[in-house]
Design an enzyme around this catalytic site. Structure first.
Site, PDB file in Angstrom:
ATOM      1  N   PRO A 120       0.941  -1.349  -0.128  1.00  0.00           N
ATOM      2  CA  PRO A 120       0.161  -0.057  -0.425  1.00  0.00           C
ATOM      3  C   PRO A 120       0.498   1.070   0.542  1.00  0.00           C
ATOM      4  CG  PRO A 120      -0.127  -1.604   2.115  1.00  0.00           C
ATOM      5  CD  PRO A 120       0.495  -2.366   1.308  1.00  0.00           C
ATOM      6  N   GLU A 121       1.361   2.424  -0.931  1.00  0.00           N
ATOM      7  CA  GLU A 121       1.622   3.721  -0.847  1.00  0.00           C
ATOM      8  C   GLU A 121       0.490   4.420  -0.701  1.00  0.00           C
ATOM      9  OE1 GLU A 121       3.860   4.294  -3.419  1.00  0.00           O
ATOM     10  OE2 GLU A 121       4.071   2.403  -4.082  1.00  0.00           O
TER      11      GLU A 121
END
Ligand SMILES: [Zn+2]
Length: 282
Positions: free
Chosen positions: A2-3
């Site tokens: 996840p960014e």
């Protein structure tokens, strides 16, 4: 992994679901890897606390916690007294579910909350991190760096101007901006027309201004897209969900540039893949 936009989406979903709830009890599994504070300290810090809000700091999820469940009237606490920090790592997920929901393999923490539901942390690869911070001890959690969506153009220029490192490496340096990952760095550089390997010192003030706008634009667009899939991610199994920003360069090696048609190139910079258009980026 996840960014920042995904973490922002998750955080908004969590905040909507659990803010105001009290943590009644906590179960922590036997695996030590995800625990950056001792299990007993995590449990003691969470139990009885009210979740004031859930917010994002870089790529960390921050639960601001307040007082005891039933604070004495004489000792009103102001603001958070402790914080629960979750980093999802590569494969971590936070799920809000009913207690009857099957406990998935690789569940490392279950917090029973006042609404009768459970907040669970699941992480097969265990690069995720769980920790707690006491406000009085440390003045609160500070991941370092500047928040990319809040940084002003002037601050941004100051952070990068004159650096001898490639601009891509500087964008990924979490001590400068926090939370900009590989994908969004590549996409921002494409929009700003700057090659990843270009040294920051050679970039003009004007181009840095353009990059500042590109970084914020890319992150905001991705957050806007993620916003419509919050419920999938937080409630269900989390594998699906995000409507990804259509990547213009990231992961498109050899495919035609969407602007000029030249094949997108890939190079490895500090061990990470970088993607760029040889014509549109200078
Ligand atoms: Zn191009």
């Amino acid at each position: 992994m996840p960014e920042l936009p995904e973490v922002e989406t998750i955080v908004r979903g969590l905040d909507r679901r659990v803010a105001g709830d009290t943590v009644e009890s906590v179960w922590i599994g036997s695996r030590k890897q995800p625990l950056k504070s001792p299990a007993s300290v995590i449990a003691a810090t969470l139990e009885g606390k009210r979740i004031l809000r859930v917010r994002r700091a870089g790529k960390h999820i921050v639960f601001d916690l307040e007082g005891r469940a039933k604070p004495k009237k004489s000792r009103r606490t102001e603001g958070p007294t402790a914080q629960w920090i979750v980093h999802l790592g590569m494969t971590g997920r936070m799920v809000v579910c009913e207690p009857a929901a099957e406990v998935e393999k690789h569940t490392h923490l279950i917090a029973k909350i006042g609404s009768g539901r459970e907040l669970r942390f699941i992480d097969p690869r265990m690069f995720g991190k769980l920790s707690v911070h006491l406000r009085s001890e440390s003045g609160g959690f500070d991941p370092g760096g500047v928040e990319p969506l809040e940084v002003t153009e002037e601050q941004f220029v100051k952070l990068f101007r004159g650096r001898k490192t490639p601009i891509k490496s500087a964008l990924l340096n979490q001590k400068l901006l926090r939370g900009v990952g590989n994908i969004y760095a590549d996409e921002s550089l494409f929009r700003a027309g700057i090659r990843p390997r270009r040294r920051a010192v050679t970039i003009t003030r004007e181009q840095l201004g353009k990059l500042h706008r590109a970084v914020q634009e890319v992150l905001r667009e991705a957050i806007a897209l993620g916003g419509s899939s919050i419920s999938d991610y937080v409630d269900a199994d989390g594998e699906e969900g995000f409507f990804q920003l259509q990547h213009r360069v990231y992961g498109r090696e050899g495919e035609p540039c969407l602007v000029c048609g030249r094949p997108i190139r890939r190079l490895v910079l500090a061990g990470r893949s970088s993607h760029y258009c040889p014509k549109c980026q200078k």
